[in-house]
Design a protein around this motif. Structure first.
Motif, short mmCIF file in Angstrom:
data_model
loop_
_atom_site.label_atom_id
_atom_site.label_comp_id
_atom_site.label_asym_id
_atom_site.label_seq_id
_atom_site.Cartn_x
_atom_site.Cartn_y
_atom_site.Cartn_z
N ILE A 3 59.72 10.60 -59.75
CA ILE A 3 60.18 10.53 -58.20
C ILE A 3 59.53 8.76 -57.52
CG2 ILE A 3 60.71 11.20 -55.43
CD1 ILE A 3 61.21 13.83 -56.19
N ASP A 4 60.19 8.24 -56.84
CA ASP A 4 60.30 7.14 -56.45
C ASP A 4 59.47 7.65 -54.61
OD1 ASP A 4 58.95 4.60 -54.52
OD2 ASP A 4 60.40 3.47 -55.83
N SER A 5 58.81 7.76 -54.23
CA SER A 5 59.07 8.36 -52.62
C SER A 5 58.77 7.10 -51.86
CB SER A 5 57.80 9.25 -52.67
OG SER A 5 56.21 8.20 -52.02
N HIS A 6 58.68 5.90 -52.13
CA HIS A 6 59.06 4.76 -50.89
C HIS A 6 59.22 3.67 -51.32
CE1 HIS A 6 56.77 3.22 -47.51
NE2 HIS A 6 57.11 2.14 -47.55
N CYS A 7 60.30 3.03 -51.37
CA CYS A 7 61.36 1.75 -52.12
C CYS A 7 61.92 2.01 -50.66
CB CYS A 7 61.30 2.04 -52.63
SG CYS A 7 63.15 2.71 -53.20
N HIS A 8 61.88 0.03 -50.79
CA HIS A 8 63.31 -0.48 -49.66
C HIS A 8 64.10 -1.64 -50.57
CE1 HIS A 8 59.89 -0.18 -46.89
NE2 HIS A 8 59.04 -0.65 -47.54
N ASN A 35 64.46 5.73 -49.51
CA ASN A 35 64.87 3.97 -49.11
C ASN A 35 63.69 4.27 -48.21
OD1 ASN A 35 65.78 1.76 -49.44
ND2 ASN A 35 68.01 2.44 -48.61
N ILE A 36 63.12 3.44 -48.05
CA ILE A 36 62.64 3.61 -46.60
C ILE A 36 62.95 2.11 -45.62
CG2 ILE A 36 60.25 3.26 -45.72
CD1 ILE A 36 60.11 5.51 -47.13
N ALA A 37 63.63 2.77 -43.79
CA ALA A 37 63.31 1.99 -43.26
C ALA A 37 62.40 1.17 -42.54
CB ALA A 37 64.53 2.24 -41.64
N THR A 38 62.45 0.36 -41.77
CA THR A 38 61.60 -0.74 -41.27
C THR A 38 61.89 -1.29 -39.57
OG1 THR A 38 61.89 -2.67 -42.84
CG2 THR A 38 59.91 -1.06 -43.37
N ARG A 39 63.00 -1.70 -39.72
CA ARG A 39 63.89 -2.16 -38.40
C ARG A 39 65.39 -1.24 -37.75
NH1 ARG A 39 64.02 -6.95 -41.89
NH2 ARG A 39 62.01 -7.21 -42.28
N GLU A 40 65.81 -1.43 -37.00
CA GLU A 40 66.46 -1.07 -36.21
C GLU A 40 67.57 -1.45 -37.15
OE1 GLU A 40 67.16 -1.16 -32.19
OE2 GLU A 40 68.67 0.48 -31.91
N SER A 41 67.88 -2.79 -37.02
CA SER A 41 68.79 -3.77 -37.38
C SER A 41 69.65 -3.59 -38.84
CB SER A 41 68.55 -4.87 -37.76
OG SER A 41 67.22 -5.53 -38.05
N GLU A 42 68.18 -2.41 -39.91
CA GLU A 42 68.67 -2.74 -41.95
C GLU A 42 68.83 -0.91 -40.78
OE1 GLU A 42 65.07 -3.82 -43.77
OE2 GLU A 42 63.74 -2.11 -42.64
N TRP A 43 68.56 -0.16 -39.96
CA TRP A 43 68.89 1.71 -40.71
C TRP A 43 70.32 1.87 -41.05
CZ3 TRP A 43 67.08 3.70 -35.19
CH2 TRP A 43 65.17 3.35 -34.91
N ASP A 44 71.38 0.93 -40.25
CA ASP A 44 72.78 1.67 -41.03
C ASP A 44 72.98 1.52 -43.28
OD1 ASP A 44 73.65 2.09 -38.97
OD2 ASP A 44 74.69 0.22 -38.09
N ALA A 45 72.51 -0.45 -43.02
CA ALA A 45 72.50 -0.69 -43.77
C ALA A 45 71.39 0.46 -44.71
CB ALA A 45 72.14 -2.24 -44.79
N VAL A 46 70.24 0.93 -44.65
CA VAL A 46 69.45 1.95 -45.33
C VAL A 46 70.29 3.04 -45.63
CG1 VAL A 46 67.47 3.27 -45.11
CG2 VAL A 46 67.31 1.37 -44.88
N LEU A 47 70.54 4.17 -44.73
CA LEU A 47 71.34 4.89 -44.69
C LEU A 47 72.50 4.89 -45.78
CD1 LEU A 47 71.91 7.77 -43.87
CD2 LEU A 47 73.29 6.91 -41.51
N GLY A 61 63.24 4.16 -38.96
CA GLY A 61 61.51 4.11 -38.12
C GLY A 61 61.33 2.37 -38.54
N ILE A 62 60.42 1.75 -37.04
CA ILE A 62 59.65 0.84 -36.95
C ILE A 62 58.34 0.50 -37.42
CG2 ILE A 62 59.93 -0.39 -35.37
CD1 ILE A 62 62.38 0.15 -35.13
N HIS A 63 58.83 -0.56 -38.65
CA HIS A 63 57.20 -0.86 -39.39
C HIS A 63 56.19 -1.28 -38.05
CE1 HIS A 63 54.39 -3.40 -41.60
NE2 HIS A 63 54.87 -2.29 -42.90
N PRO A 64 54.98 -0.90 -38.42
CA PRO A 64 53.99 -1.20 -37.45
C PRO A 64 54.50 -3.31 -36.90
CG PRO A 64 52.86 -0.68 -39.36
CD PRO A 64 54.45 -0.12 -39.45
N HIS A 65 54.57 -3.34 -37.65
CA HIS A 65 54.60 -4.74 -37.55
C HIS A 65 55.88 -5.39 -36.49
CE1 HIS A 65 51.79 -5.61 -40.78
NE2 HIS A 65 53.43 -5.60 -42.19
N GLU A 66 57.02 -4.64 -36.97
CA GLU A 66 58.10 -4.30 -35.60
C GLU A 66 57.60 -3.83 -34.55
OE1 GLU A 66 60.29 -6.56 -37.27
OE2 GLU A 66 59.40 -6.96 -39.01
N GLY A 91 60.27 7.39 -41.12
CA GLY A 91 59.06 6.08 -40.76
C GLY A 91 59.68 5.10 -41.53
N GLU A 92 58.91 4.04 -41.87
CA GLU A 92 57.89 3.88 -41.65
C GLU A 92 57.02 3.40 -40.76
OE1 GLU A 92 57.53 0.14 -45.03
OE2 GLU A 92 55.35 0.86 -44.10
#
Ligand SMILES: [Zn+2]
Ligand SMILES: [Zn+2]
Length: 257
Positions: A3-8, A35-47, A61-66, A91-92
């Motif tokens: 299992i890959d527990s974290h990918c983008h 499939n990990i989300a990092t910013r709101e604009s990608e939530w739909d695509a990740v899902l 989620g929102i990455h700390p960078h964002e 997350g992340e």
């Protein structure tokens, strides 16, 4: 099965060739990808990827960078989006004082908002932490006193002491391809002694391709290389490591059907 527990999967480097990326992952024995989300604009695509592909699941989620770019994303918003049956983690999030791409106080506020969303939904937290061990741990501990939640320290590169403290709070530790790097002696030492029932593995693709793929964009198939290296390092069989990390994943991400 691995299992890959974290990918983008929706990041540049993987999105252009996502169909083949997924095909190669399956051929390499990767049975499930988060499939990990990092910013709101990608939530739909990740899902959307998780809705389309039965072996892909999503987070919100929102990455700390964002953090600076998302002052309006709060616990309620995360909880609302987490209600979807394919969203299985929060997350992340976390703290990154190495890059300091966002104001530290805003990173901390965002981190706490994500933890509150975990408490409300019962979903696990995916923590990113870099050069911020003390503050990460302090927030995790303070928030734990407000009510229990679970989670994973993703792409673990912190100290052994941090790993012990996180595990004492009930956290899992996820090892990425960094462990295969020659320079990663401290990480290898820690990864060798972590209890098998606390361990997850990940690629964090498209970043951090493990040996022997360095220089190429990373993809979930390469979690097999990290698993092989880690099993040898720990004196276990790959089958043993794969079975344990998969079981741990399902214990933590229990919303995955
Ligand atoms: Zn991260
Ligand atoms: Zn990531």
């Amino acid at each position: 099965m691995l299992i890959d527990s974290h990918c983008h999967l929706n990041y540049k480097g993987l999105i252009e060739d996502q169909v083949n990326v997924l095909e190669r992952s399956r051929a390499a024995g990767v049975g499930l990808m988060l499939n990990i989300a990092t910013r709101e604009s990608e939530w739909d695509a990740v899902l959307d990827t998780a809705i389309r592909e039965p072996d892909v699941w999503a987070t919100v989620g929102i990455h700390p960078h964002e953090a600076d770019e998302h002052p309006h994303v709060d616990t309620a918003k995360l909880v609302e989006r987490a209600a979807h049956p394919r969203v299985v983690g929060i997350g992340e999030t976390g703290l990154d004082y190495y890059y300091d791409h966002s104001d530290r106080e805003r990173q901390q506020r965002s981190f706490r908002a994500h933890i509150a969303a975990c408490r409300q939904t019962g979903l696990p937290l995916i923590v990113h932490t870099r050069d911020a061990e003390d503050d990460t741990l302090a927030i995790m501990r303070e928030e734990m006193e407000q009510g229990a939640y679970s989670g994973v320290i993703h792409c673990f590169t912190a100290s052994g002491a941090f790993a012990d403290a996180a595990m004492a709070l009930g956290f899992y530790i996820s090892i990425s391809g960094i462990v295969t790097f020659k320079s990663a002696k401290d990480l290898q030492e820690t990864a060798a002694r972590l209890p098998l029932d606390r361990l997850l593995i990940e690629t964090d693709s498209p970043f951090l391709a493990p040996v022997p793929h360095r220089g190429k964009p990373c993809e979930p198939a390469y979690v097999a290389d990290t698993a092989r290296f880690l099993a040898t390092l720990r004196g276990e069989s790959v089958e043993q490591l794969a079975a344990a990390t998969s079981a741990n994943f399902h214990t933590l991400f229990s919303k995955v059907a």
